[in-house]
Write a protein that holds these residues in place. Structure first.
Motif, short mmCIF file in Angstrom:
data_model
loop_
_atom_site.label_atom_id
_atom_site.label_comp_id
_atom_site.label_asym_id
_atom_site.label_seq_id
_atom_site.Cartn_x
_atom_site.Cartn_y
_atom_site.Cartn_z
N CYS A 94 15.60 -31.44 18.51
CA CYS A 94 14.29 -31.65 19.12
C CYS A 94 14.00 -30.59 20.17
CB CYS A 94 14.16 -33.05 19.70
SG CYS A 94 15.13 -33.42 21.14
N GLU A 95 12.72 -30.39 20.34
CA GLU A 95 12.24 -29.51 21.41
C GLU A 95 11.68 -30.43 22.48
OE1 GLU A 95 9.29 -25.70 22.05
OE2 GLU A 95 8.97 -26.98 20.32
N VAL A 96 12.11 -30.23 23.70
CA VAL A 96 11.65 -31.06 24.81
C VAL A 96 11.06 -30.16 25.90
CG1 VAL A 96 13.19 -33.03 24.44
CG2 VAL A 96 14.01 -31.07 25.72
N ILE A 97 10.11 -30.70 26.62
CA ILE A 97 9.44 -29.95 27.68
C ILE A 97 9.68 -30.66 29.01
CG2 ILE A 97 7.22 -29.09 28.51
CD1 ILE A 97 8.09 -27.88 25.83
N PHE A 98 10.16 -29.89 29.99
CA PHE A 98 10.40 -30.43 31.32
C PHE A 98 9.80 -29.51 32.36
CE2 PHE A 98 13.93 -31.97 28.73
CZ PHE A 98 13.78 -33.32 28.93
N ARG A 99 9.47 -30.09 33.48
CA ARG A 99 8.90 -29.34 34.59
C ARG A 99 9.94 -28.41 35.23
NH1 ARG A 99 4.71 -32.03 38.22
NH2 ARG A 99 4.45 -32.71 36.12
N ASP A 100 11.19 -28.88 35.27
CA ASP A 100 12.24 -28.09 35.91
C ASP A 100 13.61 -28.56 35.41
OD1 ASP A 100 12.71 -30.53 37.27
OD2 ASP A 100 11.47 -29.90 38.96
N ASN A 101 14.64 -27.88 35.86
CA ASN A 101 16.00 -28.22 35.42
C ASN A 101 16.45 -29.60 35.91
OD1 ASN A 101 16.32 -25.90 33.96
ND2 ASN A 101 17.41 -24.80 35.58
N SER A 102 15.93 -30.04 37.04
CA SER A 102 16.27 -31.37 37.52
C SER A 102 15.77 -32.45 36.56
CB SER A 102 15.67 -31.61 38.91
OG SER A 102 16.27 -30.77 39.85
N SER A 103 14.58 -32.23 36.01
CA SER A 103 14.04 -33.18 35.03
C SER A 103 14.87 -33.18 33.76
CB SER A 103 12.59 -32.84 34.72
OG SER A 103 11.80 -32.92 35.87
N LEU A 104 15.33 -32.01 33.34
CA LEU A 104 16.21 -31.92 32.18
C LEU A 104 17.51 -32.68 32.46
CD1 LEU A 104 17.28 -30.84 29.47
CD2 LEU A 104 17.86 -28.71 30.67
#
Length: 98
Positions: free
Chosen positions: A38-48
């Motif tokens: 899957c491809e996921v979209i996050f605002r920043d590495n903390s969200s990941l």
């Protein structure tokens, strides 16, 4: 991009779960090194990090996963593939090909 190894009996349920997540933009069942990608979209590495630990960490059936970070998009396009040789409709045309 997340690549998952899933217990075979849980692939469908994990896929349904991931497909309902807002962060997941693309999801496919795959053959090869992973069962789901899957491809996921996050605002920043903390969200990941939060997604990996708080969401994926609790999903039954996930045996392992790998994270690939996209550094730069080189090309993003969609092209509909058209059958170059459409099926022959009649017997005479079929014989002409043979």
């Amino acid at each position: 991009f997340l690549h998952f190894k899933i217990d075979p009996s849980r692939i469908e349920s994990v896929a349904r779960f991931l497909s309902r997540r807002r962060e997941v933009r693309y999801l496919s069942a795959t053959a090869g090194r992973s069962d789901l990608t899957c491809e996921v979209i996050f605002r920043d590495n903390s969200s990941l990090h939060e997604f990996i630990t708080d969401v994926i960490g609790d999903v039954m059936g996930v045996r392992e996963f790998e994270v690939d970070l996209e550094l730069q998009t080189i090309k993003r396009a969609f092209r509909l593939l058209v059958d170059a040789d459409p099926p022959v409709q009649d017997a005479q045309a079929q014989q002409a090909i043979a």
